[in-house]
Enzyme design. Structure first.
Site, PDB file in Angstrom:
ATOM      1  N   ARG A   1     -11.729  27.501  13.727  1.00 29.32           N
ATOM      2  CA  ARG A   1     -12.341  28.823  13.882  1.00 29.32           C
ATOM      3  C   ARG A   1     -13.403  29.005  12.796  1.00 29.32           C
ATOM      4  O   ARG A   1     -13.301  28.434  11.707  1.00 29.32           O
ATOM      5  CB  ARG A   1     -11.289  29.922  13.721  1.00 29.32           C
TER       6      ARG A   1
ATOM      7  N   LYS B   1      -6.176  32.882  10.580  1.00 31.11           N
ATOM      8  CA  LYS B   1      -5.564  33.721  11.607  1.00 31.11           C
ATOM      9  C   LYS B   1      -4.045  33.561  11.675  1.00 31.11           C
ATOM     10  O   LYS B   1      -3.315  34.539  11.776  1.00 31.11           O
ATOM     11  CB  LYS B   1      -6.177  33.415  12.976  1.00 31.11           C
TER      12      LYS B   1
ATOM     13  N   HIS C   1     -17.354  31.690  18.321  1.00 31.91           N
ATOM     14  CA  HIS C   1     -16.211  31.035  18.956  1.00 31.91           C
ATOM     15  C   HIS C   1     -16.652  29.942  19.928  1.00 31.91           C
ATOM     16  O   HIS C   1     -15.842  29.100  20.342  1.00 31.91           O
ATOM     17  CB  HIS C   1     -15.348  32.089  19.671  1.00 31.91           C
TER      18      HIS C   1
ATOM     19  N   ARG D   1     -15.762  26.356  18.686  1.00 30.70           N
ATOM     20  CA  ARG D   1     -14.370  25.949  18.927  1.00 30.70           C
ATOM     21  C   ARG D   1     -14.152  25.634  20.417  1.00 30.70           C
ATOM     22  O   ARG D   1     -13.505  24.651  20.764  1.00 30.70           O
ATOM     23  CB  ARG D   1     -13.449  27.072  18.446  1.00 30.70           C
TER      24      ARG D   1
ATOM     25  N   HIS E   1      -1.932  27.106  20.924  1.00 34.70           N
ATOM     26  CA  HIS E   1      -1.742  28.013  22.055  1.00 34.70           C
ATOM     27  C   HIS E   1      -0.309  27.898  22.566  1.00 34.70           C
ATOM     28  O   HIS E   1       0.330  26.856  22.419  1.00 34.70           O
ATOM     29  CB  HIS E   1      -2.714  27.682  23.192  1.00 34.70           C
TER      30      HIS E   1
ATOM     31  N   TYR F   1      -9.033  29.217  28.194  1.00 35.20           N
ATOM     32  CA  TYR F   1      -9.793  29.380  26.955  1.00 35.20           C
ATOM     33  C   TYR F   1     -11.042  28.495  26.924  1.00 35.20           C
ATOM     34  O   TYR F   1     -12.109  28.933  26.504  1.00 35.20           O
ATOM     35  CB  TYR F   1      -8.868  29.064  25.772  1.00 35.20           C
TER      36      TYR F   1
END
Length: 180
Positions: free
Chosen positions: A40, A63, A128, A131, A154, A163
């Site tokens: 990230r 995160k 993002h 990523r 995930h 995603y």
């Protein structure tokens, strides 16, 4: 928050690399780290020169607060070695011009990517995207959704595929073939 897409076309990636390298070596390396690590932006910006001297990134994710180790590709390693040659260990990899030894902020990273995206006429691009681009191409090369799910931390393979835009690709392809 807008939903951003991965950069799917390798030619577009090459053109963005060329554009960024021409403008700023720092911005070029930022793009390379992002698309080659799957990290990230919040984990990329605080990286220091000493972090780039190993053949892997070892960090605690901002995160999730989880410890993570990501091996560098040979190509990224080579580019980073060249980039950090004249830099001190304590310096930020992506140093800001404002203040003494401060990293660029998320908004500056966003501006850098938006400028490159505008150059190649791409929409739906944000920090993002780096990523997601890593994830998309990793999946295309390996077809290993379980490993990518682990890399991204995930909870479900369906989350990972959505995603990185694989579900969207499948829907687009199906709609092109659909006839009544």
């Amino acid at each position: 928050m807008n939903f951003v897409q991965p950069i799917r076309d390798p030619e577009v990636i090459r053109e963005i690399k060329r554009f960024l390298k021409e403008k700023s070596h720092r911005n070029y390396i930022l793009f390379l780290v992002g698309i080659n690590s799957g990290l990230r932006i919040s984990d990329i910006l605080p990286l220091r020169v000493q972090d780039a001297k190993k053949p892997y990134f070892n960090l605690r994710e901002t995160k999730t607060n989880k410890q993570k180790r990501i091996d560098m590709t040979a190509a990224l390693r080579k580019e980073l070695n060249e980039y950090i040659q004249e830099k001190e260990d304590h310096e930020y990899l992506f140093a800001s011009r404002k203040g003494i030894n401060k990293p660029i902020g998320r908004s500056m990273a966003y501006k850098i990517l938006r400028e490159a995206a505008a150059h190649v006429n791409l929409d739906d691009i944000g920090t993002h995207t780096l990523r997601k681009t890593f994830g998309y191409h990793f999946y295309q090369q390996t077809k290993d959704v379980a490993l990518l799910q682990e890399i991204f931390n995930h909870s479900d393979p369906k989350v990972t595929l959505r995603y990185i835009g694989i579900n969207q690709d499948s829907m687009d392809k199906a709609m092109k073939k659909f006839k009544i």
